[in-house]
Scaffold this active site. Structure first.
Site, PDB file in Angstrom:
ATOM      1  CG  ASP A 102      -0.251  -0.206   2.395  1.00  0.00           C
ATOM      2  OD1 ASP A 102       1.000  -0.450   2.863  1.00  0.00           O
ATOM      3  OD2 ASP A 102      -0.969  -0.249   3.514  1.00  0.00           O
ATOM      4  CG  ASP A 105       6.404   5.845   6.409  1.00  0.00           C
ATOM      5  OD1 ASP A 105       6.488   6.934   5.999  1.00  0.00           O
ATOM      6  OD2 ASP A 105       5.934   5.529   7.909  1.00  0.00           O
ATOM      7  CE  LYS A 135       3.063   8.815   4.742  1.00  0.00           C
ATOM      8  NZ  LYS A 135       3.007   8.426   6.226  1.00  0.00           N
ATOM      9  CG  PHE A 156      -1.388   8.664   9.339  1.00  0.00           C
ATOM     10  CD1 PHE A 156      -0.343   7.640   9.578  1.00  0.00           C
ATOM     11  CD2 PHE A 156      -2.672   8.259   9.421  1.00  0.00           C
ATOM     12  CE1 PHE A 156      -0.887   6.373   9.806  1.00  0.00           C
ATOM     13  CE2 PHE A 156      -3.045   7.074   9.691  1.00  0.00           C
ATOM     14  CZ  PHE A 156      -2.171   5.920  10.046  1.00  0.00           C
TER      15      PHE A 156
HETATM   16  P1  5GP Z   1       7.148   1.275   6.678  1.00  0.00           P
HETATM   17  O1  5GP Z   1       7.601  -0.142   6.983  1.00  0.00           O
HETATM   18  O2  5GP Z   1       7.696   1.539   5.058  1.00  0.00           O
HETATM   19  O3  5GP Z   1       7.813   2.231   7.363  1.00  0.00           O
HETATM   20  O4  5GP Z   1       5.949   1.402   6.560  1.00  0.00           O
HETATM   21  C1  5GP Z   1       4.954   0.625   5.915  1.00  0.00           C
HETATM   22  C2  5GP Z   1       3.591   0.320   6.443  1.00  0.00           C
HETATM   23  O5  5GP Z   1       3.274   1.159   7.512  1.00  0.00           O
HETATM   24  C3  5GP Z   1       2.551   0.453   5.462  1.00  0.00           C
HETATM   25  O6  5GP Z   1       2.366  -0.790   4.941  1.00  0.00           O
HETATM   26  C4  5GP Z   1       1.249   1.107   6.173  1.00  0.00           C
HETATM   27  O7  5GP Z   1       0.796  -0.187   6.880  1.00  0.00           O
HETATM   28  C5  5GP Z   1       1.891   1.772   7.566  1.00  0.00           C
HETATM   29  N1  5GP Z   1       1.911   3.095   7.021  1.00  0.00           N
HETATM   30  C6  5GP Z   1       2.900   4.020   6.620  1.00  0.00           C
HETATM   31  N2  5GP Z   1       2.497   5.258   6.533  1.00  0.00           N
HETATM   32  C7  5GP Z   1       1.123   5.061   6.773  1.00  0.00           C
HETATM   33  C8  5GP Z   1      -0.107   6.205   6.372  1.00  0.00           C
HETATM   34  O8  5GP Z   1       0.506   7.493   6.035  1.00  0.00           O
HETATM   35  N3  5GP Z   1      -1.191   5.779   6.604  1.00  0.00           N
HETATM   36  C9  5GP Z   1      -1.527   4.613   7.079  1.00  0.00           C
HETATM   37  N4  5GP Z   1      -2.877   4.400   7.233  1.00  0.00           N
HETATM   38  N5  5GP Z   1      -0.701   3.439   7.103  1.00  0.00           N
HETATM   39  C10 5GP Z   1       0.694   3.776   6.885  1.00  0.00           C
END
Ligand code: 5GP
Length: 178
Positions: A102, A105, A135, A156
């Site tokens: 999805d 981040d 992001k 977010f």
């Molecule tokens: P990462 O491990 O890359 O930091 O984060 C990935 C996961 O964090 C995504 O698959 C999602 O579940 C959650 N996440 C990161 N940013 C957002 C955001 O802006 N909104 C939501 N709802 N989930 C996020």
């Protein structure tokens, strides 16, 4: 019953913009993998809605499966562990795989799950990553996103499969909770 959509919700990416971009991604993926069957591997739960639309915009022999990882909260960096809650049900040997996420981040989920490496170790032919949202300003580890729907700022976001405390996944657009 509370209203499904907050009045303070700001639309970041509209339903129409999502549809157009997902179709573009589907066309690009269909061209890049022309003639090859493709396996989409979605990461639960957030990627389910995106995967369902992406799948139908791809003009190839295509199958899909899901994996789920534990959400590891604030200790993700220190523990360095992402637990597998659901593994694939199908064999990946000799298959071209597109991981569907999805949003990327910090990048820790993809890095710490070693999903790409794990699939290659199981003799997948190729493994690429497709993320609806990226992001980059938040990135802490490089994960190499091969296909990206939209690059967004550090906000977010919810909707189109993304939640906030179990809500908003059913919104047809990507929004920012006010
Ligand atoms: P990462 O491990 O890359 O930091 O984060 C990935 C996961 O964090 C995504 O698959 C999602 O579940 C959650 N996440 C990161 N940013 C957002 C955001 O802006 N909104 C939501 N709802 N989930 C996020």
């Amino acid at each position: 019953m509370s209203a499904p959509i907050d009045v303070n919700m700001q639309v970041l990416i509209s339903e129409e913009e999502l549809r157009t971009r997902v179709n573009e991604l589907g066309k690009q993926i269909s061209a890049d993998y022309a003639g090859k069957p493709l396996l989409l591997v979605g990461i639960l739960k957030g990627a389910a809605v995106f995967l369902a639309d992406l799948l139908r915009s791809i003009d190839l022999i295509v199958d899909y499966d899901f994996v789920a990882f534990s959400s590891y909260g604030a200790d993700k960096k220190s523990s360095g562990v992402v637990r597998v809650l659901k593994d694939l049900d199908v064999s990946v040997e000799g298959r071209d795989i597109l991981i569907v996420e999805d949003i990327v981040d910090t990048g820790w989920t993809l890095r710490m799950s070693y999903l790409r490496e794990n699939l290659l170790a199981r003799h997948a032919s190729s493994v690429k990553i497709c993320a609806l949202l990226d992001k980059p300003s938040r990135r802490m580890v490089d994960v190499g996103v091969d296909y990206c729907g939209f690059v967004i700022e550090d906000r977010f976001v919810v909707g189109y499969g993304l939640d906030h405390e179990g809500r908003y996944r059913n919104l047809p657009f990507v929004g920012i909770v006010g």
